[in-house]
Structures are given as structure tokens and as C-alpha cells.
Motif scaffolding. Structure first.
Motif, PDB file in Angstrom:
ATOM      1  N   GLY A  13       0.821  -1.215   0.000  1.00  0.00           N
ATOM      2  CA  GLY A  13       0.000   0.000   0.000  1.00  0.00           C
ATOM      3  C   GLY A  13       0.850   1.258   0.000  1.00  0.00           C
ATOM      4  O   GLY A  13       0.588   2.203  -0.770  1.00  0.00           O
ATOM      5  N   PHE A  14       1.901   1.274   0.820  1.00  0.00           N
ATOM      6  CA  PHE A  14       2.781   2.442   0.858  1.00  0.00           C
ATOM      7  C   PHE A  14       3.578   2.574  -0.445  1.00  0.00           C
ATOM      8  O   PHE A  14       3.820   3.677  -0.914  1.00  0.00           O
ATOM      9  CB  PHE A  14       3.713   2.384   2.063  1.00  0.00           C
ATOM     10  N   VAL A  42      -1.622   1.952 -11.140  1.00  0.00           N
ATOM     11  CA  VAL A  42      -0.938   1.762  -9.847  1.00  0.00           C
ATOM     12  C   VAL A  42      -1.862   1.093  -8.851  1.00  0.00           C
ATOM     13  O   VAL A  42      -1.494   0.109  -8.201  1.00  0.00           O
ATOM     14  CB  VAL A  42      -0.431   3.117  -9.299  1.00  0.00           C
ATOM     15  N   TRP A  43      -3.096   1.588  -8.736  1.00  0.00           N
ATOM     16  CA  TRP A  43      -3.978   1.050  -7.707  1.00  0.00           C
ATOM     17  C   TRP A  43      -4.612  -0.266  -8.107  1.00  0.00           C
ATOM     18  O   TRP A  43      -4.995  -1.043  -7.235  1.00  0.00           O
ATOM     19  CB  TRP A  43      -5.009   2.084  -7.273  1.00  0.00           C
ATOM     20  N   THR A  44      -4.692  -0.551  -9.390  1.00  0.00           N
ATOM     21  CA  THR A  44      -5.167  -1.876  -9.801  1.00  0.00           C
ATOM     22  C   THR A  44      -4.135  -2.934  -9.418  1.00  0.00           C
ATOM     23  O   THR A  44      -4.464  -3.950  -8.802  1.00  0.00           O
ATOM     24  CB  THR A  44      -5.445  -1.924 -11.310  1.00  0.00           C
ATOM     25  N   VAL A  45      -2.885  -2.670  -9.775  1.00  0.00           N
ATOM     26  CA  VAL A  45      -1.817  -3.621  -9.463  1.00  0.00           C
ATOM     27  C   VAL A  45      -1.625  -3.733  -7.948  1.00  0.00           C
ATOM     28  O   VAL A  45      -1.558  -4.836  -7.393  1.00  0.00           O
ATOM     29  CB  VAL A  45      -0.502  -3.221 -10.159  1.00  0.00           C
ATOM     30  N   SER A  46      -1.556  -2.596  -7.271  1.00  0.00           N
ATOM     31  CA  SER A  46      -1.373  -2.616  -5.817  1.00  0.00           C
ATOM     32  C   SER A  46      -2.563  -3.259  -5.122  1.00  0.00           C
ATOM     33  O   SER A  46      -2.388  -4.043  -4.184  1.00  0.00           O
ATOM     34  CB  SER A  46      -1.187  -1.190  -5.284  1.00  0.00           C
ATOM     35  N   GLY A  47      -3.757  -2.935  -5.576  1.00  0.00           N
ATOM     36  CA  GLY A  47      -4.965  -3.495  -4.947  1.00  0.00           C
ATOM     37  C   GLY A  47      -5.050  -5.001  -5.105  1.00  0.00           C
ATOM     38  O   GLY A  47      -5.404  -5.707  -4.155  1.00  0.00           O
ATOM     39  N   MET A  85      11.827  -1.150  -3.325  1.00  0.00           N
ATOM     40  CA  MET A  85      11.176  -2.462  -3.243  1.00  0.00           C
ATOM     41  C   MET A  85      12.137  -3.612  -3.518  1.00  0.00           C
ATOM     42  O   MET A  85      11.879  -4.740  -3.114  1.00  0.00           O
ATOM     43  CB  MET A  85       9.976  -2.523  -4.186  1.00  0.00           C
ATOM     44  N   PHE A  86      13.272  -3.342  -4.179  1.00  0.00           N
ATOM     45  CA  PHE A  86      14.275  -4.400  -4.312  1.00  0.00           C
ATOM     46  C   PHE A  86      14.737  -4.832  -2.926  1.00  0.00           C
ATOM     47  O   PHE A  86      14.781  -6.017  -2.601  1.00  0.00           O
ATOM     48  CB  PHE A  86      15.482  -3.923  -5.126  1.00  0.00           C
ATOM     49  N   PHE A  87      15.070  -3.860  -2.100  1.00  0.00           N
ATOM     50  CA  PHE A  87      15.515  -4.136  -0.736  1.00  0.00           C
ATOM     51  C   PHE A  87      14.402  -4.766   0.090  1.00  0.00           C
ATOM     52  O   PHE A  87      14.606  -5.791   0.746  1.00  0.00           O
ATOM     53  CB  PHE A  87      16.007  -2.834  -0.086  1.00  0.00           C
TER      54      PHE A  87
END
Length: 111
Positions: free
Chosen positions: A17-18, A34-39, A78-80
Motif C-alpha cells: 500500500g505504501f 498503480v492502484w489496480t496492481v497494488s490493490g 522495493m528491491f531491498f
């Protein structure tokens, strides 16, 4: 094992979410994308918590870990975080199984 894996997945729910909030700043991506993939990823985290006892759930969890790592192409951090959560996922499975075995052993001794 279910408790440890669920805890990891719920942590990922918030991180995804962040990361979605950070990805919104990318001018090349639409807010809907963004929100489709994140959701979808966030929903998968929550749904997977309920399916952890079923066959194939751990494999789906590993796929989610890989997707989390690959999302570093959009949000570099996000890699880390993908590596961190991949390690947490492995530890949740590894140590969760040991805890389950110890509980079964103690239950067998008590009976």
C-alpha cells in the motif's frame, strides 16, 4: 506456520500500500494502473492468509515474494524490501514447520 506466514503477509499488505503511494508520483504510470496492481497484490496478501493450509498456497506466496522484488523496477526501494520479505517468508515457513512439529511432539507425549 500459519501464524508466522500470515504475519509476514499482513506486513506485506501495508508495504504494498505504501509502495503504491510512492508509485503514484511516477508520471509514466496512471493512478488506475498503480492502484489496480497494488490493490490486487494487497487483496492477494489478505486472501492468502486464509488459504495457507491448502495445497499450493506456499507456492503462491513465493510468487508474491518474487513479484514484490520485481516491483523494484517501479519503486527502487522495493528491491531491498522484496529481499527482506523473501527472507521473512522463508523464515516463517522454516521455523513455523519446526514449531508445528514441536507442538505435535508435545501433544503426542501428553496423550
Amino acid at each position: 506456520m500459519r501464524t508466522l506466514c500470515s504475519s509476514t503477509l499482513i506486513g506485506e499488505f501495508f508495504v504494498i500500500g505504501f509502495a503504491g503511494l510512492v508509485a503514484m508520483k511516477n508520471p509514466d504510470l496512471s493512478m488506475a494502473t498503480v492502484w489496480t496492481v497494488s490493490g490486487v497484490a494487497m487483496a492477494l496478501c489478505v486472501l492468502l492468509c486464509g488459504f495457507l493450509g491448502r495445497r499450493g498456497a506456499l507456492a503462491v506466496g513465493w510468487a508474491l515474494q518474487i513479484a514484490l522484488f520485481v516491483s523494484g523496477l517501479v519503486v527502487g526501494t522495493m528491491f531491498f524490501l522484496g529481499l527482506i520479505f523473501g527472507g521473512l517468508w522463508w523464515a516463517s515457513i522454516h521455523f513455523g514447520r519446526k514449531v508445528d512439529e514441536a507442538k505435535a511432539r508435545n501433544a503426542a507425549q501428553a496423550a
